[in-house]
Scaffold this active site. Structure first.
Site, PDB file in Angstrom:
ATOM      1  N   LYS A 177       0.861  -1.206   0.000  1.00 26.56           N
ATOM      2  CA  LYS A 177       0.000   0.000   0.000  1.00 26.56           C
ATOM      3  C   LYS A 177       0.881   1.235   0.000  1.00 26.56           C
ATOM      4  CE  LYS A 177       0.897   1.286   4.482  1.00 26.56           C
ATOM      5  NZ  LYS A 177       1.691   2.470   4.834  1.00 26.56           N
TER       6      LYS A 177
ATOM      7  N   LEU B 231       5.437   0.426   3.251  1.00 25.73           N
ATOM      8  CA  LEU B 231       4.563  -0.109   2.202  1.00 25.73           C
ATOM      9  C   LEU B 231       3.607  -1.184   2.722  1.00 25.73           C
ATOM     10  CD1 LEU B 231       7.270  -0.380  -0.623  1.00 25.73           C
ATOM     11  CD2 LEU B 231       5.459   1.332  -0.455  1.00 25.73           C
ATOM     12  N   GLY B 232       3.641  -1.443   4.025  1.00 26.90           N
ATOM     13  CA  GLY B 232       2.670  -2.365   4.636  1.00 26.90           C
ATOM     14  C   GLY B 232       2.846  -3.824   4.254  1.00 26.90           C
ATOM     15  N   GLY B 233       4.038  -4.222   3.847  1.00 29.94           N
ATOM     16  CA  GLY B 233       4.254  -5.607   3.389  1.00 29.94           C
ATOM     17  C   GLY B 233       3.874  -6.648   4.441  1.00 29.94           C
TER      18      GLY B 233
ATOM     19  N   SER C  64       1.995  -6.266   7.100  1.00 27.80           N
ATOM     20  CA  SER C  64       0.562  -6.160   7.418  1.00 27.80           C
ATOM     21  C   SER C  64      -0.270  -6.861   6.352  1.00 27.80           C
ATOM     22  CB  SER C  64       0.141  -4.684   7.485  1.00 27.80           C
ATOM     23  OG  SER C  64       0.890  -4.018   8.472  1.00 27.80           O
ATOM     24  N   SER C  65       0.105  -6.665   5.104  1.00 25.27           N
ATOM     25  CA  SER C  65      -0.597  -7.311   4.000  1.00 25.27           C
ATOM     26  C   SER C  65      -0.467  -8.839   4.095  1.00 25.27           C
ATOM     27  CB  SER C  65       0.007  -6.818   2.680  1.00 25.27           C
ATOM     28  OG  SER C  65      -0.520  -7.533   1.603  1.00 25.27           O
TER      29      SER C  65
ATOM     30  N   ASP D  91      -2.258  -1.409  10.608  1.00 30.29           N
ATOM     31  CA  ASP D  91      -2.415  -1.281   9.148  1.00 30.29           C
ATOM     32  C   ASP D  91      -3.085  -2.498   8.510  1.00 30.29           C
ATOM     33  OD1 ASP D  91      -1.128   1.115   9.240  1.00 30.29           O
ATOM     34  OD2 ASP D  91       0.731   0.435   8.294  1.00 30.29           O
TER      35      ASP D  91
HETATM   36  O1  C5P Z   1       0.089  -1.137  15.067  1.00 28.13           O
HETATM   37  P1  C5P Z   1       1.516  -1.335  14.703  1.00 28.13           P
HETATM   38  O2  C5P Z   1       2.097  -2.564  15.348  1.00 28.13           O
HETATM   39  O3  C5P Z   1       1.750  -1.328  13.242  1.00 28.13           O
HETATM   40  O4  C5P Z   1       2.304  -0.091  15.278  1.00 28.13           O
HETATM   41  C1  C5P Z   1       3.699  -0.075  15.413  1.00 28.13           C
HETATM   42  C2  C5P Z   1       4.103   1.133  16.235  1.00 28.13           C
HETATM   43  O5  C5P Z   1       3.908   2.327  15.476  1.00 28.13           O
HETATM   44  C3  C5P Z   1       3.292   1.349  17.506  1.00 28.13           C
HETATM   45  O6  C5P Z   1       3.834   0.631  18.584  1.00 28.13           O
HETATM   46  C4  C5P Z   1       3.408   2.848  17.705  1.00 28.13           C
HETATM   47  O7  C5P Z   1       4.661   3.188  18.273  1.00 28.13           O
HETATM   48  C5  C5P Z   1       3.429   3.380  16.285  1.00 28.13           C
HETATM   49  N1  C5P Z   1       2.080   3.787  15.818  1.00 28.13           N
HETATM   50  C6  C5P Z   1       1.507   4.947  16.325  1.00 28.13           C
HETATM   51  N2  C5P Z   1       0.272   5.335  15.887  1.00 28.13           N
HETATM   52  C7  C5P Z   1      -0.369   4.626  14.938  1.00 28.13           C
HETATM   53  C8  C5P Z   1       0.198   3.451  14.398  1.00 28.13           C
HETATM   54  C9  C5P Z   1       1.441   3.067  14.857  1.00 28.13           C
HETATM   55  O8  C5P Z   1       2.084   5.634  17.179  1.00 28.13           O
HETATM   56  N3  C5P Z   1      -1.571   5.034  14.521  1.00 28.13           N
END
Ligand code: C5P
Length: 271
Positions: A9, A96-98, A100-101, A133
């Site tokens: 993405k 690029l969300g690899g 997560s995808s 994501d």
């Molecule tokens: O949800 P995810 O594991 O992808 O998030 C990784 C890190 O990115 C979180 O621990 C946080 O530090 C940061 N993050 C954030 N706000 C978001 C998404 C991610 O601060 N909306």
């Protein structure tokens, strides 16, 4: 056996609206799936096994593929132990969300191979437990995402411009980039103003990323000199997307991937 594409993405805009008490940031972002894709192959087996073409990626429980598999088993109570092979094409730590995808694709595959018929919306809601994501990838491919990214609203498809993804050497840590965000500088706005062209692509994480790796700012300037309509960092970086016509000044410090927008056309099909 089930073989599925797992797309990357980009964020056509990304506004950081505020910081929450749980440490995450409140976002407003237009996510778009692109046809730069990994390929995942799933086979029923008697024990879990994850293999990957990229030896630098972990194939243990830190990989989002196995996190998604465990999540599916925990939610459904089903005993399902597949062999999974990940053909990695999306660069890592690129915004690029690899990963997560791949997690979304794994949840979809588990649902198909076990015949559990969990509704798409339920898979999407579960997926938010392991990454902000991931829910986007259950959308139609173009979506406005809010909350910490997990509240997904499908949008009508946008016409695809020419896109080049530019991935410099080295990545960026998402928490580190969010940690540098200056919350006072940003104001929320209406998504329709972006769609109608009143607001141009932007990313509030770009400046914080440049603070961590100043050479990325120089790369952006270099790419802009190639004449593209837009040059913008995707997500928390370190990749950029270049929209429209332009030229690259030859440089061995980055890789270029030519791509376009893609959609997930039907509720009962993956990408
Ligand atoms: O949800 P995810 O594991 O992808 O998030 C990784 C890190 O990115 C979180 O621990 C946080 O530090 C940061 N993050 C954030 N706000 C978001 C998404 C991610 O601060 N909306």
């Amino acid at each position: 056996m089930l073989k599925l594409n797992s797309p990357a993405k980009i964020n056509l805009f990304l506004r950081v609206v505020g910081k929450r008490s749980d440490g995450f940031h409140e976002l407003s972002s237009l996510f778009q799936a692109i046809d730069l894709m990994d390929v995942l192959t799933f086979e029923k087996s008697h024990e879990d096994r994850l293999t990957c073409t990229d030896p630098t990626l972990p194939t243990n429980q830190n990989n989002l593929v196995l996190k998604a598999l465990n999540l599916f088993r925990q939610k459904t109570g089903i005993h399902f132990y597949p062999n999974i092979h990940l053909d990695k094409r999306i660069p890592a730590e690129a915004g690029l969300g690899g990963g997560s995808s791949n997690a979304a694709t794994t949840l979809w595959a588990c649902n198909q191979l076990t015949g559990q018929n969990v509704p798409l919306e339920t898979l999407q809601a579960w997926s938010a437990e392991i990454g902000s994501d991931i829910p986007f990838f259950f959308s139609c491919g173009t979506a406005h995402c809010t909350g910490r990214g997990e509240i997904v609203k499908n949008l009508n498809p946008l016409p695809s411009p020419k896109i080049h993804i530019v991935k410099p050497e080295g990545g960026l840590s998402t928490p580190a980039v969010y940690g540098k965000v200056n919350l006072n500088s940003y104001k929320d706005f209406d998504v329709q103003d972006f769609i109608s062209g009143k607001i141009h692509p932007f990313n509030d994480l770009e400046q914080p990323a440049f603070e961590i790796r100043p050479e990325l700012k120089n790369l952006k300037l270099k790419l802009q000199a190639g004449g593209f309509d837009t040059v913008l960092m995707s997500g928390s970086g370190s990749s950029f997307f270049c929209l429209g016509e332009g030229q690259f000044i030859p440089d061995s410090s980055f890789k270029v991937y030519k791509t376009s927008f893609i959609l997930r056309l039907k509720d009962n099909c993956w990408y």
